[in-house]
Write an enzyme that holds these catalytic residues in place. Structure first.
Site, PDB file in Angstrom:
ATOM      1  N   GLU A 272       0.974   8.211  -3.112  1.00 15.69           N
ATOM      2  CA  GLU A 272       1.771   7.660  -2.061  1.00 15.69           C
ATOM      3  C   GLU A 272       3.087   8.290  -2.039  1.00 15.69           C
ATOM      4  OE1 GLU A 272       1.048   5.104   0.415  1.00 15.69           O
ATOM      5  OE2 GLU A 272      -1.020   5.482  -0.733  1.00 15.69           O
TER       6      GLU A 272
ATOM      7  N   HIS B 227       3.069  10.695   1.353  1.00 15.88           N
ATOM      8  CA  HIS B 227       3.948  10.276   2.463  1.00 15.88           C
ATOM      9  C   HIS B 227       5.728  10.301   2.080  1.00 15.88           C
ATOM     10  CE1 HIS B 227       0.402   8.408   4.188  1.00 15.88           C
ATOM     11  NE2 HIS B 227       0.096   7.909   3.044  1.00 15.88           N
TER      12      HIS B 227
ATOM     13  N   HIS C  57       0.794  -1.241  -0.080  1.00 14.27           N
ATOM     14  CA  HIS C  57      -0.026   0.020  -0.052  1.00 14.27           C
ATOM     15  C   HIS C  57       0.845   1.430  -0.042  1.00 14.27           C
ATOM     16  CE1 HIS C  57      -3.670   2.266   1.636  1.00 14.27           C
ATOM     17  NE2 HIS C  57      -3.188   2.680   0.839  1.00 14.27           N
TER      18      HIS C  57
END
Length: 286
Positions: free
Chosen positions: A153, A157, A95
């Site tokens: 992502e 992040h 993920h």
């Protein structure tokens, strides 16, 4: 490219990246970074949208179980990992690699460049296989638009991983190699926790299997009684650590899982393609 050749290819890439960016992997201690980078660990990094955010405390590698992720999918498209026939993932997939705080919060959308697909072209085969999206919809990014799952992502992040990870390429390379070094699927299968639509497993046993293998306590996330995600946590030098809150209470399955959980069998959808995409076109796209 086969899975074994994917892994060999990634290891070669890692060696090249180590020479260029001073990021190396060892079997026992995971990654290490240059001393001058570690000296900056206590510095404050800039947050996205003009905000400042304090330095993160640890990394969380979040892994998805495709058997659960694909259960609610009814329509397919070329980019959906549930729609790949015999190539549908049969293992936990990535993920993301997240930066978290010990108090249960996290930084996001920090200062950094937007996602550039060209930066990770060398990793494309491995990303397709081990880091798929389970949706046909575009994912929101940090700049008010929508794009790829990988772009989401990285921007949300990866940009917050400084000073440990400094660029997009190494964010994806390091995440892939953590994924290979900490093979959750293999550990669970060796302990008898295999995909099944009829068996239920004690969630405590699943946690114990991962603890014994990796010397860390994971976080387990469920959708009803099915495991949806397993998260592994690491210090900023990539050595394993427990996933904990500031209260020192373990973030275990009791938050979202019953005592006995399932690992649903993984099925591939082969009908209902979106946007008029026929099966032959899907095969060509993959």
């Amino acid at each position: 490219m086969t899975r074994s050749s994917d892994r060999a290819f990634l290891l070669l890439l890692l060696l090249a990246a180590a020479a260029a960016a001073a990021v190396v992997v060892t079997a026992d201690s995971g990654f290490s970074v240059m001393e001058e980078d570690l000296d900056e660990i206590e510095s404050v990094v800039g947050g996205g949208l003009g905000k400042k955010q304090r330095e993160f405390d640890y990394f969380a590698l979040s892994l998805q179980w495709p058997g659960t992720m694909c259960n609610g999918v009814k329509k397919c498209c070329a980019k959906n990992g549930c729609c790949r026939g015999a190539d549908t993932p049969q293992v936990f997939t990535i993920h993301g690699l997240w930066t978290d705080y010990n108090d249960g919060t996290w930084p996001e959308c920090c200062n950094g460049p937007s996602f550039n697909p060209k930066e990770v072209e060398a990793l494309q085969s491995a990303l397709d296989r081990y880091w798929p999206s389970y949706s046909c919809s575009k994912t929101s990014n940090c700049h008010g638009g929508k794009g790829t799952f990988w772009g989401h992502e990285w921007e949300k992040h990866g940009t917050c991983a400084k000073p440990v990870i400094l660029d997009e390429y190494n964010y994806f390379l390091i995440t892939l190699n953590l994924y290979f070094n900490y093979n959750v699927t293999k550990v669970l299968n060796e302990e008898g926790y295999v995909p099944s639509n009829s068996e239920k497993y004690p969630v405590g046993g699943i946690i114990a299997a991962i603890e014994n293998a990796f010397h860390l306590t994971p976080s387990v996330i469920c959708q009803k009684d099915a495991i949806k995600e397993i998260r592994l946590c690491f210090y900023k030098d990539f050595k394993p650590r427990d996933c904990v809150l500031q209260t020192n209470r373990m973030v275990t399955s009791s938050e979202s899982c019953p005592q006995y959980v399932s690992l649903p069998e993984i099925k591939s959808l082969e009908h209902g393609y979106e946007d008029g995409l026929e099966r032959s076109e899907l095969a060509a796209a993959l």
